[in-house]
Write an enzyme that holds these catalytic residues in place. Sequence first.
Site, PDB file in Angstrom:
ATOM      1  N   TYR A 134       0.437   1.964  15.501  1.00  0.00           N
ATOM      2  CA  TYR A 134       1.093   2.091  14.641  1.00  0.00           C
ATOM      3  C   TYR A 134       2.520   2.805  14.650  1.00  0.00           C
ATOM      4  O   TYR A 134       3.351   2.764  13.770  1.00  0.00           O
ATOM      5  CB  TYR A 134       0.542   3.182  13.363  1.00  0.00           C
ATOM      6  CG  TYR A 134       0.523   4.442  13.316  1.00  0.00           C
ATOM      7  CD1 TYR A 134       0.113   5.341  14.424  1.00  0.00           C
ATOM      8  CD2 TYR A 134       1.504   4.982  12.557  1.00  0.00           C
ATOM      9  CE1 TYR A 134       0.033   6.747  14.447  1.00  0.00           C
ATOM     10  CE2 TYR A 134       1.545   6.410  12.609  1.00  0.00           C
ATOM     11  CZ  TYR A 134       0.919   7.252  13.469  1.00  0.00           C
ATOM     12  OH  TYR A 134       1.195   8.664  13.545  1.00  0.00           O
ATOM     13  N   ARG A 137      -0.435  14.865  13.570  1.00  0.00           N
ATOM     14  CA  ARG A 137       0.597  15.328  13.821  1.00  0.00           C
ATOM     15  C   ARG A 137       0.754  16.883  14.290  1.00  0.00           C
ATOM     16  O   ARG A 137       0.485  17.457  15.234  1.00  0.00           O
ATOM     17  CB  ARG A 137       2.050  14.960  13.168  1.00  0.00           C
ATOM     18  CG  ARG A 137       2.137  13.392  13.199  1.00  0.00           C
ATOM     19  CD  ARG A 137       3.288  12.706  12.342  1.00  0.00           C
ATOM     20  NE  ARG A 137       3.097  12.778  11.108  1.00  0.00           N
ATOM     21  CZ  ARG A 137       2.209  11.773  10.350  1.00  0.00           C
ATOM     22  NH1 ARG A 137       2.024  10.724  11.143  1.00  0.00           N
ATOM     23  NH2 ARG A 137       1.698  11.885   9.131  1.00  0.00           N
ATOM     24  N   THR A 183      -4.779   6.069  -0.394  1.00  0.00           N
ATOM     25  CA  THR A 183      -5.842   6.883  -0.547  1.00  0.00           C
ATOM     26  C   THR A 183      -5.794   8.502  -1.435  1.00  0.00           C
ATOM     27  O   THR A 183      -4.684   9.005  -1.383  1.00  0.00           O
ATOM     28  CB  THR A 183      -6.132   7.587   0.950  1.00  0.00           C
ATOM     29  OG1 THR A 183      -6.036   6.494   1.873  1.00  0.00           O
ATOM     30  CG2 THR A 183      -7.664   8.384   0.851  1.00  0.00           C
ATOM     31  N   ASP A 206       0.858  -1.218  -0.082  1.00  0.00           N
ATOM     32  CA  ASP A 206       0.004   0.011  -0.132  1.00  0.00           C
ATOM     33  C   ASP A 206       0.823   1.240  -0.033  1.00  0.00           C
ATOM     34  O   ASP A 206       1.767   1.347   0.831  1.00  0.00           O
ATOM     35  CB  ASP A 206      -1.016   0.195   1.304  1.00  0.00           C
ATOM     36  CG  ASP A 206      -1.968   1.152   1.106  1.00  0.00           C
ATOM     37  OD1 ASP A 206      -2.481   1.325   0.006  1.00  0.00           O
ATOM     38  OD2 ASP A 206      -2.552   1.245   2.188  1.00  0.00           O
ATOM     39  N   GLN A 263      -5.671   1.626  14.678  1.00  0.00           N
ATOM     40  CA  GLN A 263      -4.391   1.917  14.066  1.00  0.00           C
ATOM     41  C   GLN A 263      -3.582   3.196  14.893  1.00  0.00           C
ATOM     42  O   GLN A 263      -2.325   3.018  14.736  1.00  0.00           O
ATOM     43  CB  GLN A 263      -4.739   2.659  12.640  1.00  0.00           C
ATOM     44  CG  GLN A 263      -3.868   3.013  11.582  1.00  0.00           C
ATOM     45  CD  GLN A 263      -4.306   3.817  10.513  1.00  0.00           C
ATOM     46  OE1 GLN A 263      -5.515   3.722  10.257  1.00  0.00           O
ATOM     47  NE2 GLN A 263      -3.241   4.428   9.510  1.00  0.00           N
ATOM     48  N   GLU A 318      -9.003   3.924  -2.812  1.00  0.00           N
ATOM     49  CA  GLU A 318      -7.705   3.762  -3.802  1.00  0.00           C
ATOM     50  C   GLU A 318      -7.692   2.999  -4.888  1.00  0.00           C
ATOM     51  O   GLU A 318      -8.718   2.411  -5.387  1.00  0.00           O
ATOM     52  CB  GLU A 318      -6.728   2.894  -3.203  1.00  0.00           C
ATOM     53  CG  GLU A 318      -6.481   3.311  -1.367  1.00  0.00           C
ATOM     54  CD  GLU A 318      -5.492   2.729  -0.501  1.00  0.00           C
ATOM     55  OE1 GLU A 318      -4.328   2.177  -1.066  1.00  0.00           O
ATOM     56  OE2 GLU A 318      -5.287   2.879   0.744  1.00  0.00           O
ATOM     57  N   HIS A 335      -3.865  13.655   0.863  1.00  0.00           N
ATOM     58  CA  HIS A 335      -4.087  12.679   1.645  1.00  0.00           C
ATOM     59  C   HIS A 335      -3.045  12.894   3.031  1.00  0.00           C
ATOM     60  O   HIS A 335      -3.550  12.973   4.077  1.00  0.00           O
ATOM     61  CB  HIS A 335      -4.383  11.447   1.284  1.00  0.00           C
ATOM     62  CG  HIS A 335      -4.486  10.299   2.440  1.00  0.00           C
ATOM     63  ND1 HIS A 335      -5.566  10.315   3.297  1.00  0.00           N
ATOM     64  CD2 HIS A 335      -3.610   9.406   2.812  1.00  0.00           C
ATOM     65  CE1 HIS A 335      -5.362   9.027   4.105  1.00  0.00           C
ATOM     66  NE2 HIS A 335      -4.152   8.696   3.901  1.00  0.00           N
ATOM     67  N   TYR A 355       1.099   5.667  -0.331  1.00  0.00           N
ATOM     68  CA  TYR A 355       0.705   6.905   0.300  1.00  0.00           C
ATOM     69  C   TYR A 355       1.060   7.957  -0.561  1.00  0.00           C
ATOM     70  O   TYR A 355       1.620   8.844  -0.026  1.00  0.00           O
ATOM     71  CB  TYR A 355       1.455   6.638   1.757  1.00  0.00           C
ATOM     72  CG  TYR A 355       1.016   7.718   2.772  1.00  0.00           C
ATOM     73  CD1 TYR A 355      -0.039   7.548   3.622  1.00  0.00           C
ATOM     74  CD2 TYR A 355       2.029   8.318   3.349  1.00  0.00           C
ATOM     75  CE1 TYR A 355      -0.467   8.617   4.439  1.00  0.00           C
ATOM     76  CE2 TYR A 355       1.581   9.478   4.559  1.00  0.00           C
ATOM     77  CZ  TYR A 355       0.428   9.417   4.920  1.00  0.00           C
ATOM     78  OH  TYR A 355       0.353  10.003   6.157  1.00  0.00           O
ATOM     79  N   GLU A 366     -10.807   3.558   2.762  1.00  0.00           N
ATOM     80  CA  GLU A 366      -9.708   4.403   1.878  1.00  0.00           C
ATOM     81  C   GLU A 366     -10.112   4.129   0.244  1.00  0.00           C
ATOM     82  O   GLU A 366     -10.148   3.260   0.004  1.00  0.00           O
ATOM     83  CB  GLU A 366      -8.208   4.237   2.262  1.00  0.00           C
ATOM     84  CG  GLU A 366      -8.206   4.529   3.755  1.00  0.00           C
ATOM     85  CD  GLU A 366      -6.808   4.501   4.305  1.00  0.00           C
ATOM     86  OE1 GLU A 366      -6.398   5.726   4.916  1.00  0.00           O
ATOM     87  OE2 GLU A 366      -5.860   3.815   3.694  1.00  0.00           O
TER      88      GLU A 366
END
Lengths: 414, 414
Positions: free
Chosen positions: A242, A140, A348, A124, A238, A199, A131, A126, A197
């Site tokens: 993570y 963050r 995503t 996967d 998650q 995709e 996104h 990113y 998501e």
Amino acid sequence: MKTWLNVPADHDFSIYNLPFGIYSMEGVAPRAGIAIGDYVVDLQRCQNMGMFSDLLAPTMNVFKRKTLNRFIRKGKEITSGVRKIIQDELCKEDSFLRDETLSLLTPRDQVKMHLPVRVGDYTDFYSSREHATNVGAMFRDPDNALLPNWLHIPVGYHGRASSIIPSGKSIRRPQGQTMPKDAEQPVFGPSKRLDFELEVACVIGKNSKLGTSVSTEDAEDYIFGLVLFNDWSARDIQKWEYVPLGPFLGKNFASSISPWIVPLEALEHLKVGGYDQKDPEPLPYLKYEGDKNYDIELEVAIKTEDGSETTISRSNYKHLYWTMVQQLAHHTVNGCNLRVGDMLASGTISAPDESGYGSMLELSWAGSKEIPLSNGETRKFIEDGDTVIMRGFGNKDGKRVGFGEVRTKVLPSK
Amino acid sequence: MKTWLNVPADHDFSIYNLPFGIYSMEGVAPRAGIAIGDYVVDLQRCQNMGMFSDLLAPTMNVFKRKTLNRFIRKGKEITSGVRKIIQDELCKEDSFLRDETLSLLTPRDQVKMHLPVRVGDYTDFYSSREHATNVGAMFRDPDNALLPNWLHIPVGYHGRASSIIPSGKSIRRPQGQTMPKDAEQPVFGPSKRLDFELEVACVIGKNSKLGTSVSTEDAEDYIFGLVLFNDWSARDIQKWEYVPLGPFLGKNFASSISPWIVPLEALEHLKVGGYDQKDPEPLPYLKYEGDKNYDIELEVAIKTEDGSETTISRSNYKHLYWTMVQQLAHHTVNGCNLRVGDMLASGTISAPDESGYGSMLELSWAGSKEIPLSNGETRKFIEDGDTVIMRGFGNKDGKRVGFGEVRTKVLPSK
């Protein structure tokens, strides 16, 4: 190009498309087919009729199989050749395909679709800047939403191949460990933040060798085609798990795909240029020539148990910052090998505008906003009984090529 | 139990072990075998002789295959039954196996070993408290080396199945993108910090169903056996890429395994208690009863091109904080399905003492210390031409059961 079959102009499975899939029906074991309009072409029976005799030995069993892997492994000369023959037959007035006694065409509403390939490994990415920026801002720091490596690396991680399921198969809400806000100890229970998501995944069509890499220039030779990909995510699970090794149980309970693989060649006319990658420029192994993005409209709908359906996001594949050829070159630059059937999902795909965000996490801005549905209800995340439907298609020069849909209903936790 | 075959008392492949593997030789296509001392038993020929007629129909082809998956899928009643029959024959004075004209036994130095299973998915855990603490202290904060989730979750992530290779196959030093200290831009080139990770992986022996979970109590039913696992790592690539989605190209260029799968039942006498998990206590789904760790001595040696070999680490499987049954229960608690042949690797197994750290990263403390070799050279990380060898065995009540070795030579980047 015009087929004798009645295919409406706005149909995803036009004569320009002809995607491959694996289907079965009462009395017909799983086998490879090609979709055209509301029908499926039985490739095994076509082979029995001798239609592919210039390409495949009559005894070569590549179609009467549970997956397309063996067929795809024959290479594009064969797979494109088979597709071309079917395309020609669908346009030829005196085609065998028209002879109803031969049962070469079956209405698609009579067949059951299966996973089209055995997926060796699923990766996967990113690769949508929007996104990554949205998620970074929420989790963050809004002022430094993109991490330092993001503009240099098509960031990716390995997902779970065993839980990739075809459209139509329901999933159960996952249970797991989460750390509630301000709690001292984690708790166990059904996820409260179940998300999709949006995709698109490419299906690898050619093995690469361990210890060798594939350039951006050669990357398309290794891609058989594309499918829609719903990378189901449990945001609360998650979030707690993570750091530092990435998503695990928050993702690996299920990923849903559309069952018809649209061959890369059917998307050629939808190619568009990508993002301007000047600030910073990528390292040489990530540079590429020509148009490598695709103008494919994507949308997500939620259908509730009362049958009402609301489209909640409209995005486009062209919003990817890192293109597929860059993802593939990056994936193999260290010598990692790809195998036929592997899937590389885009990550995503969020549009710059919030009407095209590709997850509930972004649409509801981490649960701070309510998304209205057409029946008067609202959603922050996906609820039990909801069906998430993703659709995708391109349309240029009167040639519509689409993916059909990937549709998944969420059942309550056991 | 005593075999008529001459097997030295300190041999890994004793009569108590009898691991399964896939081998081939001149004129003999890949097939399943059982190792005993310096020999391999040809299970296909044994079946042809009718030795397993109470367990398997004579026409049932499970041994003359490229992997053990189909055999393992038959279940432990069959796999343990086959092993027991071979064990009995190896002890019976008038066994068929002794008849040299039947060629049921072949010296192991005449065979080539292959990957024993087709690996659907490979998961890497991070279950040694010492390793997680060492890495956390070096990369993050020595005063808060363990992340908040570590004592609550058997942290794990998905690795790459396609690049799992058997012992004996060389690897190429990976190239990739790294961010040198104090640099403004990333650079591309061969990894300068190539490392091993000393791990043990379990091979899944039974499918679990998507949407269901496996309890710690039932977990052992799902484990066929164990292998040594070297999770190759490029520390400089990993460091630049791994935030926020975890390791990718820093790991997926290769993982090496020992080719003989030691069945779980052969390790029963090596069971020992695990860590006291009181502070904090794990959530109920992670609790377990009884001894679930194993006293298996593990060691790592570096052999240089001049032929000299130095053991640089001595650890033990019993140093894992999270046991295999906890890893498996965690992996499936969200409904993620396991398939026969999947591998769950333990994560680097570091002893509390620095003589037993399980990676060069820890042994050289991120390159700040030199590890002396017996030929006078030193190492901080692995150099081109080095061969990394891992060994593992347990020995209790006079019953030695070992894994043989996993041995991998590092070739320069292309």
